[in-house]
Design a protein around this motif. Structure first.
Motif, short mmCIF file in Angstrom:
data_model
loop_
_atom_site.label_atom_id
_atom_site.label_comp_id
_atom_site.label_asym_id
_atom_site.label_seq_id
_atom_site.Cartn_x
_atom_site.Cartn_y
_atom_site.Cartn_z
N VAL A 29 54.09 -0.90 47.94
CA VAL A 29 53.69 -2.24 47.50
C VAL A 29 54.63 -2.72 46.41
N THR A 30 55.21 -3.89 46.61
CA THR A 30 56.09 -4.50 45.61
C THR A 30 55.25 -5.27 44.59
N TYR A 31 55.88 -5.67 43.49
CA TYR A 31 55.17 -6.49 42.50
C TYR A 31 54.77 -7.83 43.09
N ALA A 32 55.60 -8.38 43.97
CA ALA A 32 55.26 -9.66 44.62
C ALA A 32 54.01 -9.49 45.49
N GLN A 33 53.96 -8.40 46.23
CA GLN A 33 52.78 -8.14 47.07
C GLN A 33 51.55 -7.86 46.21
N LEU A 34 51.76 -7.14 45.11
CA LEU A 34 50.64 -6.87 44.19
C LEU A 34 50.09 -8.17 43.64
N GLU A 36 50.07 -11.08 45.05
CA GLU A 36 49.29 -11.73 46.12
C GLU A 36 47.92 -11.07 46.27
N LYS A 37 47.89 -9.76 46.25
CA LYS A 37 46.64 -9.03 46.41
C LYS A 37 45.69 -9.27 45.22
N GLU A 47 54.96 -12.25 39.65
CA GLU A 47 55.71 -11.00 39.87
C GLU A 47 56.39 -10.57 38.57
N CYS A 67 44.31 -3.18 40.03
CA CYS A 67 45.52 -2.87 40.80
C CYS A 67 45.27 -1.76 41.80
N ILE A 71 45.33 -2.14 46.10
CA ILE A 71 46.29 -1.39 46.93
C ILE A 71 45.60 -0.22 47.64
#
Length: 78
Positions: A29-34, A36-37, A47, A67, A71
């Motif tokens: 999981v990238t910071y960008a995806q984190l 979004e989640k 991000e 977090c 995830i």
């Protein structure tokens, strides 16, 4: 209350940071995806903000749990 420059505080902030980074990497999981989640939980972070917050390690237990929840980490080892 522990001071930010107290070695014990720094030690545990480093542990928290490393734990979160390791779980993100393990899950891919990238910071960008984190970001979004987390937004789906109503937690709005960019991000860049996530990168800074996690790099510092001085985040709350609530943020760490948010977090890990988004995830899909249900267990981890200290």
């Amino acid at each position: 209350m522990a001071r930010k420059d107290d070695p014990a505080t720094v030690e545990y902030e480093t542990k928290a940071k490393n734990l979160l980074k390791a779980e993100l990497k393990r899950k891919g999981v990238t910071y960008a995806q984190l970001a979004e989640k987390l937004a789906q939980l109503g937690v709005h972070e960019t991000e860049r903000n996530l990168n800074n917050k996690i790099s510092r390690g001085g985040f709350t237990a609530a943020f760490l749990l948010q977090c890990l929840t988004v995830i899909s980490v249900s267990e981890f080892r200290l």
